[in-house]
Design a protein around this motif. Structure first.
Motif, PDB file in Angstrom:
ATOM      1  N   UNK A  96      -9.353   6.033  -6.563  1.00  0.00           N
ATOM      2  CA  UNK A  96      -9.064   6.533  -5.344  1.00  0.00           C
ATOM      3  C   UNK A  96      -7.592   6.349  -4.876  1.00  0.00           C
ATOM      4  N   UNK A  97      -6.854   7.635  -5.171  1.00  0.00           N
ATOM      5  CA  UNK A  97      -5.573   7.578  -4.797  1.00  0.00           C
ATOM      6  C   UNK A  97      -5.205   6.940  -3.477  1.00  0.00           C
ATOM      7  N   UNK A  98      -4.099   6.197  -3.661  1.00  0.00           N
ATOM      8  CA  UNK A  98      -3.687   5.745  -2.142  1.00  0.00           C
ATOM      9  C   UNK A  98      -2.346   6.617  -1.771  1.00  0.00           C
ATOM     10  N   UNK A  99      -2.871   7.520  -0.753  1.00  0.00           N
ATOM     11  CA  UNK A  99      -1.760   8.303  -0.024  1.00  0.00           C
ATOM     12  C   UNK A  99      -0.725   8.911  -0.848  1.00  0.00           C
ATOM     13  N   UNK A 100      -0.895   9.477  -2.040  1.00  0.00           N
ATOM     14  CA  UNK A 100       0.009  10.236  -2.998  1.00  0.00           C
ATOM     15  C   UNK A 100       0.951  10.928  -2.228  1.00  0.00           C
ATOM     16  N   UNK A 101       0.483  11.506  -1.132  1.00  0.00           N
ATOM     17  CA  UNK A 101       1.672  12.424  -0.355  1.00  0.00           C
ATOM     18  C   UNK A 101       2.860  11.790   0.070  1.00  0.00           C
ATOM     19  N   UNK A 122       8.500   4.166  -4.522  1.00  0.00           N
ATOM     20  CA  UNK A 122       8.268   3.628  -5.920  1.00  0.00           C
ATOM     21  C   UNK A 122       6.959   2.566  -5.564  1.00  0.00           C
ATOM     22  N   UNK A 123       7.237   1.785  -4.479  1.00  0.00           N
ATOM     23  CA  UNK A 123       5.796   1.013  -4.210  1.00  0.00           C
ATOM     24  C   UNK A 123       4.645   1.663  -4.114  1.00  0.00           C
ATOM     25  N   UNK A 124       4.581   2.704  -3.543  1.00  0.00           N
ATOM     26  CA  UNK A 124       3.342   3.805  -3.300  1.00  0.00           C
ATOM     27  C   UNK A 124       2.982   3.976  -4.783  1.00  0.00           C
ATOM     28  N   UNK A 125       3.708   4.295  -5.603  1.00  0.00           N
ATOM     29  CA  UNK A 125       3.534   4.810  -6.756  1.00  0.00           C
ATOM     30  C   UNK A 125       2.827   3.581  -7.626  1.00  0.00           C
ATOM     31  N   UNK A 126       3.323   2.389  -7.406  1.00  0.00           N
ATOM     32  CA  UNK A 126       3.010   1.212  -8.189  1.00  0.00           C
ATOM     33  C   UNK A 126       1.551   0.831  -7.697  1.00  0.00           C
ATOM     34  N   UNK A 127       1.370   1.211  -6.328  1.00  0.00           N
ATOM     35  CA  UNK A 127      -0.209   0.826  -5.908  1.00  0.00           C
ATOM     36  C   UNK A 127      -1.170   1.763  -6.701  1.00  0.00           C
ATOM     37  N   UNK A 128      -0.605   3.159  -6.601  1.00  0.00           N
ATOM     38  CA  UNK A 128      -1.403   4.024  -7.372  1.00  0.00           C
ATOM     39  C   UNK A 128      -1.679   3.631  -8.857  1.00  0.00           C
ATOM     40  N   UNK A 129      -0.724   3.382  -9.627  1.00  0.00           N
ATOM     41  CA  UNK A 129      -0.527   2.885 -10.696  1.00  0.00           C
ATOM     42  C   UNK A 129      -1.530   1.940 -11.155  1.00  0.00           C
ATOM     43  N   UNK A 130      -1.700   0.831 -10.372  1.00  0.00           N
ATOM     44  CA  UNK A 130      -2.523  -0.510 -10.556  1.00  0.00           C
ATOM     45  C   UNK A 130      -3.930  -0.013 -10.408  1.00  0.00           C
ATOM     46  N   UNK A 131      -3.965   1.089  -9.503  1.00  0.00           N
ATOM     47  CA  UNK A 131      -5.509   1.479  -9.222  1.00  0.00           C
ATOM     48  C   UNK A 131      -6.126   2.307 -10.421  1.00  0.00           C
ATOM     49  N   UNK A 132      -5.044   3.243 -10.849  1.00  0.00           N
ATOM     50  CA  UNK A 132      -5.311   3.913 -12.062  1.00  0.00           C
ATOM     51  C   UNK A 132      -5.620   3.076 -13.332  1.00  0.00           C
ATOM     52  N   UNK A 133      -4.943   2.022 -13.326  1.00  0.00           N
ATOM     53  CA  UNK A 133      -5.059   1.114 -14.515  1.00  0.00           C
ATOM     54  C   UNK A 133      -6.457   0.722 -14.562  1.00  0.00           C
ATOM     55  N   UNK A 134      -6.784   0.139 -13.317  1.00  0.00           N
ATOM     56  CA  UNK A 134      -7.909  -0.369 -13.116  1.00  0.00           C
ATOM     57  C   UNK A 134      -9.277   0.485 -13.235  1.00  0.00           C
ATOM     58  N   UNK A 135      -9.148   1.797 -12.780  1.00  0.00           N
ATOM     59  CA  UNK A 135     -10.267   2.649 -12.897  1.00  0.00           C
ATOM     60  C   UNK A 135     -10.085   3.623 -14.228  1.00  0.00           C
ATOM     61  N   UNK A 136      -8.910   3.718 -14.727  1.00  0.00           N
ATOM     62  CA  UNK A 136      -8.865   4.729 -16.023  1.00  0.00           C
ATOM     63  C   UNK A 136      -9.678   5.830 -15.864  1.00  0.00           C
TER      64      UNK A 136
END
Lengths: 101, 172, 763
Positions: free
Chosen positions: C24-29, C124-138
């Motif tokens: 689940x993406x975290x507010x990528x906008x 960058x912080x938002x991007x990192x949050x998304x990155x961590x989520x993506x890393x977990x979900x893959x």
């Protein structure tokens, strides 16, 4: 009483109209020009009157109107001539080309 | 009648030619008056008595007097300048005029259309003149059928009077 | 064939283990909105500042602010030097003021220092949050969300549906991290570098806008949206190259970049048209899905699409023949060069090719062209870099050369290697550019104290700076080792992977080699050529980088006695980004270490090749195409040869530079001639390419334009003028009839009456 033949009256009218038109083209004196126009109007009047014994009284009524308009025209036209004469010291229409290019 | 008509006709045409050809404006005006008198006579011969009278009163009496008055006022009767255009123009204009006369004569000599032809007949006008009188035969249609044009004519004359005054005044 | 594809899908999903579908993406906008917000705020401040600068009188209640110095950017560069922001501060210093003590600055010049880096760090912080989520979900599939419908066109021949949609997958995630991460550091650096410039808020507004468009480019879910970002970054590049537009050369450089990029954009557009005509869609997901079914493998259409896309990429990423704008782009402020012309924008072409990996896999010929052009660019630009004296020009040609490496990689189908090099390059080239910025900053300040008119960017005028700028020296040194390909720094791994791919190709082990064989081309020779050329380019890279470092930091100081006293390191905003980037340059390479490499095995963590595994879902489409066409590469036999050669060449280049240059007494620009005759002259003049373009292209176009202008002036305008003249003549001619003589008019009427009568009688 013998009637005047319609054709002859109309022929006279045509002749007078042609004379008037000829005068309008060849004369340059503004007053004579006006007189020629009056002549042409009278030629038309003659045609109206010539028709009236056959076509009724309407022709004569129109003659009445034509005379009235001719009077108005003469009054205004002569006023213009006087007005122009004050500036140009002439009634020759060759001097009247004020609105030319 | 025919003879009288021809007499006045020839007189009218010759006076008209003189009107057009005279160099002196006063002479032209006098000859035009003569033409008008001849025409008045012809009107009378044609049975238009009132118009004949009006012709003399208004045209010969009023309008032409105005012309002469203006000629005198501007002092054009004495040292008038020659104003007739050259021969070329005379020929061209004369030719054109003759063509017009011929065409008109041709138009009149043919079979005339019904409104111009024998609708009312000569008896009708004579009868009306007998019934209403010389003036009434014109005055009654003028003040009934032609009431509105008559009023417009009145307005036109008024406008002409005002216009003439304004134009001819030295200072507006 | 369908069965095969099916099998491939199963295989890939099985290989990824438990494919978490719950990403689940975290507010990528927000990633996009934050830089845009920064642009708006800074833009407003910039307008305010410009209004304030308009009256000649100093602002009321602020008597210290530029009271003796009209705050116009014109004067700032009146000293005719190359673009240097420090000059403004120096002006104060030279007038006897304390450089740091002149009165309080207006809010328009202090707020951007917080807004611009602030929004970037937040993004960058938002991007990192998304990155961590993506890393977990893959997730195996890309996360796409359409915010609104942008271009809905209903047409009987085919509907065009382009939505304002964000696509978040592993590739765009990586790009977003690089852009916002490196971007944040460069914004921080810019605060230190540009804060004295009168156009400071305008600069920050442009920089924020650039980041916004760059993120649009990588986050857009369709080619048109990508094109929006593509054009947007082009605009910002133009604005920032010509940032100091009062000087004609800078404005010209901006125009050059803009015009050269137009040629590439033409290619991008044609490629999009072709795609839409053949597939009926432009969304990435649908294109990648339909392309294998609706276009023939190696067919003319897909080849044309790929070649036109590559034309676009060559324009944006400065490849032969469209590279000429990038060296001129150094006219912009140095942080701009770091951000736009090294780390992010110029890599957009690589991103485009990697994003279209499915298409390029289907077009082996186009891929080979990409690889060959990239290789040619790499060696060509590297050789020019050998004989440049301007520190930024050296780095510019180095950038062109490194971009060539990336294109060689993606051309050979080694998409991961290309993206990997893109990332490491972003680290070490940003570090190098920022380091050069720090050097120029220090040099300029020093030279300005003594009103010296020496060129602050010429490496011949530097020398021995390591004693005065230790942080800059060490960080740039690390970045130099990285770009030269010295293990274990980042550049070594990424560059090695590229040359390794070429080596594999030369042995027929790349999918592209099999694909080329399928269309009847023997690729092994080409790959061998590519490997050789890239190795030489890598050697040259090591040499010219070593040369630059030696000239800049070693030997005797050549700035002069008086100036030397003023050489010092900048504030923490200048050094902090350098340190962070140097750390990234040091350790960035371990992201994708091959487990099999014996030398670095002990560095390895996890399963190895983390980036390969990370990008696997993105490239699954390309792999499927390869599988379906039976060109999937054979199992790669790891070879130590290319690695050994790469290490040897990297170290050898640096060593050669050291032996050739350091013992000799280096001389200043005034003493040292720019070039000797022969090869040096050609290299110094960049192979006379600019002159050639001027003769062949610019003059031809100019000549054609004059021809067209003549055609327009004399034929088109002539026709129009003729119409006007005709009316005029007709008017004059007809006017003659207006004699003003009433008789004549009467006669005309008479003629008319005659005609009417005639008609009346004869009917």
């Amino acid at each position: 009483m013998q009637q005047i033949p319609l054709e002859q009256a109309l022929g006279l009218s045509a002749l007078l109209f042609a004379i008037g038109a000829f005068g309008v083209v060849i004369r340059r004196n503004a007053i004579i020009l006006f007189m020629c126009i009056e002549l042409m109007l009278n030629a038309v009047n003659l045609a109206f009157v010539a028709f009236s014994p056959r076509s009724g009284v309407q022709g004569q009524v129109f003659v009445f109107f034509v005379i009235a308009v001719a009077a108005a025209e003469a009054a205004v036209g002569l006023a213009i001539i006087i007005s122009v004469f004050r500036h140009k010291e002439s009634v020759d229409i060759k001097n009247f080309s004020l609105l030319r290019w | 009648m025919i003879i009288l008509f021809w007499f006045f006709a020839v007189l009218a045409v010759s006076s008209a030619l003189l009107t057009v050809t005279r160099k002196n404006p006063v002479a032209s005006a006098i000859w035009l008056i003569a033409t008008f008198f001849c025409l008045a006579a012809i009107y009378t011969l044609l049975g238009a008595f009132f118009i004949g009278i009006i012709q003399i009163l208004v045209y010969a009496g009023a309008i032409m007097i105005l012309f002469i008055f203006v000629i005198m006022l501007l002092n054009l009767g004495n040292d008038y300048e020659p104003d007739i255009r050259g021969h070329v123009w005379k020929v061209v204009a004369g030719g054109t005029s003759l063509v017009i006369a011929a065409l008109l004569a041709r138009a009149f000599s043919g079979e005339l259309p019904a409104p111009l032809g024998h609708v009312a007949g000569p008896a009708s006008l004579a009868a009306q003149t007998a019934d209403r009188g010389t003036v009434g035969v014109i005055a009654i249609p003028l003040y009934t059928d032609y009431m509105v044009p008559l009023q417009f004519t009145a307005v036109l004359l008024l406008a002409a009077v005002v216009g003439a005054v304004v134009l001819a005044k030295r200072k507006v | 064939m369908l069965l095969l594809q099916e099998a491939a899908v199963h295989a890939t999903s099985a290989a990824a283990g438990q494919a978490g579908e719950s990403f689940a993406a975290f507010a990528p906008w927000l990633i996009l909105a934050l830089p845009l917000l920064g642009f708006v705020l800074n833009g407003l401040l910039s307008i305010t500042a410009a209004r304030r600068a308009l009256p000649a009188l100093p602002p009321v209640g602020d008597p210290h602010w530029d009271a003796h110095h009209e705050p116009s950017e014109q004067e700032h560069h009146a000293h005719g030097d190359d673009a240097h922001p420090a000059a403004h501060a120096d002006d104060h210093g030279a007038h006897g003021h304390d450089a740091h003590g002149h009165g309080p600055k207006p809010a328009t010049h202090t707020l951007p220092s917080f807004i611009a880096p602030g929004v970037l760090i937040a993004a960058f912080a938002v991007a990192v949050v998304n990155f961590l989520r993506m890393l977990a979900a893959h997730p195996e599939t890309a996360w796409v969300h359409e915010y609104w419908s942008w271009m809905p066109v209903n047409d009987p021949t085919g509907a065009l549906r382009v939505g304002a949609a964000i696509q978040l997958d592993q590739l765009s995630m990586l790009m977003t991290l690089v852009i916002t991460g490196v971007g944040s550091l460069i914004h921080v650096f810019s605060v230190g570098y540009m804060k004295e410039d009168p156009g400071y808020p305008r600069y920050m507004a442009y920089l924020n806008l650039f980041v916004f468009f760059m993120l649009t480019l990588v986050l857009g879910a369709s080619y048109p949206l990508m094109f929006v970002g593509w054009e947007g970054v082009g605009l910002c590049s133009y604005l920032l190259i010509g940032f100091w537009f009062k000087e004609r050369a800078n404005a010209d450089a901006g125009k050059k970049a803009f015009i050269v990029n137009r040629i590439g954009d033409f290619g991008f557009l044609i490629a999009m048209f072709l795609l839409f005509a053949n597939l009926g869609t432009l969304n990435f997901a649908e294109v990648m899905e339909r392309a294998p079914a609706q276009m023939a493998f190696g067919g003319a259409v897909v080849t044309a699409v790929c070649l036109f896309f590559f034309l676009g990429a060559a324009g944006k990423s400065a490849q032969i023949p469209l590279y000429v704008w990038l060296p001129d782009a150094m006219a912009g402020p140095t942080p701009v060069s770091a951000l736009i012309h090294a780390a992010t924008m110029v890599t957009a072409g690589v991103y485009l090719v990697a994003r279209s990996a499915t298409l390029f896999t289907m077009a082996p010929v186009a891929s080979l062209v990409v690889a060959l052009v990239g290789t040619a660019t790499a060696i060509f630009a590297a050789s020019i870099g050998l004989k440049q004296w301007d520190i930024k020009k050296i780095l510019a040609y180095s950038t062109v050369s490194q971009l060539g490496f990336m294109f060689a990689a993606v051309g050979m189908g080694a998409y991961v290697a290309g993206v990997f090099h893109l990332m490491t390059h972003a680290f070490f080239k940003a570090c190098l550019f920022l380091g050069s910025g720090a050097v120029i900053h220090a040099m300029h300040e020093a030279l300005h104290h003594t009103h010296s008119d020496m060129d602050a960017q010429d490496v011949r005028n530097m020398g021995g700076l390591r004693r005065y700028l230790p942080v800059t020296f060490w960080t740039m040194g690390i970045a130099t080792l990285a770009i030269a390909g010295v293990p274990p720094f980042a550049g070594f791994f990424s560059k090695d992977e590229i040359t390794g791919a070429a080596w594999d190709g030369a042995h027929g082990q790349l999918p592209l080699a099999a694909g080329l064989a399928k269309v009847g081309i023997d690729g092994t020779l080409w790959f061998g050529l590519i490997w050789g050329a890239l190795s030489i380019a890598a050697f040259m890279t090591a040499f010219y980088m070593g040369r630059m470092m030696i000239y800049t930091f070693f030997g005797q100081n050549r700035t002069g006695e008086e100036e030397r006293k003023h050489l010092h390191e900048g504030s923490w905003t200048l050094t902090l980004p350098l340190v962070v980037l140097a750390l990234a340059s040091t350790f960035g390479g371990f992201l994708n270490v091959e487990r099999e490499v014996p030398i670095v095995r002990w560095f390895d963590f996890g399963q190895g090749e983390a980036l390969h595994r990370w990008l696997h879902p993105v490239l699954a489409g390309a792999d499927q195409v390869a599988e379906a066409n039976g060109i999937a590469g054979a199992a790669v036999e790891p070879s130590a040869v290319p690695i050994a050669v790469a290490i040897l060449l990297g170290l050898g280049g640096l060593a050669l530079a050291w032996t050739m240059l350091s013992r000799r007494a280096l001389r200043t620009a005034a003493e040292e001639p720019a070039y000797a005759n022969g090869v040096e002259r050609v290299l110094y003049h960049k192979y006379y390419v600019d002159e050639l373009y001027d003769r062949v292209v610019v003059r031809t176009v100019g000549w054609l334009s004059r021809l067209q202008a003549g055609f327009d002036r004399y034929v088109v305008d002539g026709l129009v003028d003729f119409g006007g003249k005709m009316s005029e003549w007709l008017g004059v001619a007809l006017g003659r009839f207006q004699t003003g003589q009433v008789n004549t008019y009467a006669f005309a009427i008479l003629i008319g009456v005659t005609l009417v009568l005639y008609a009346f009688v004869h009917t």
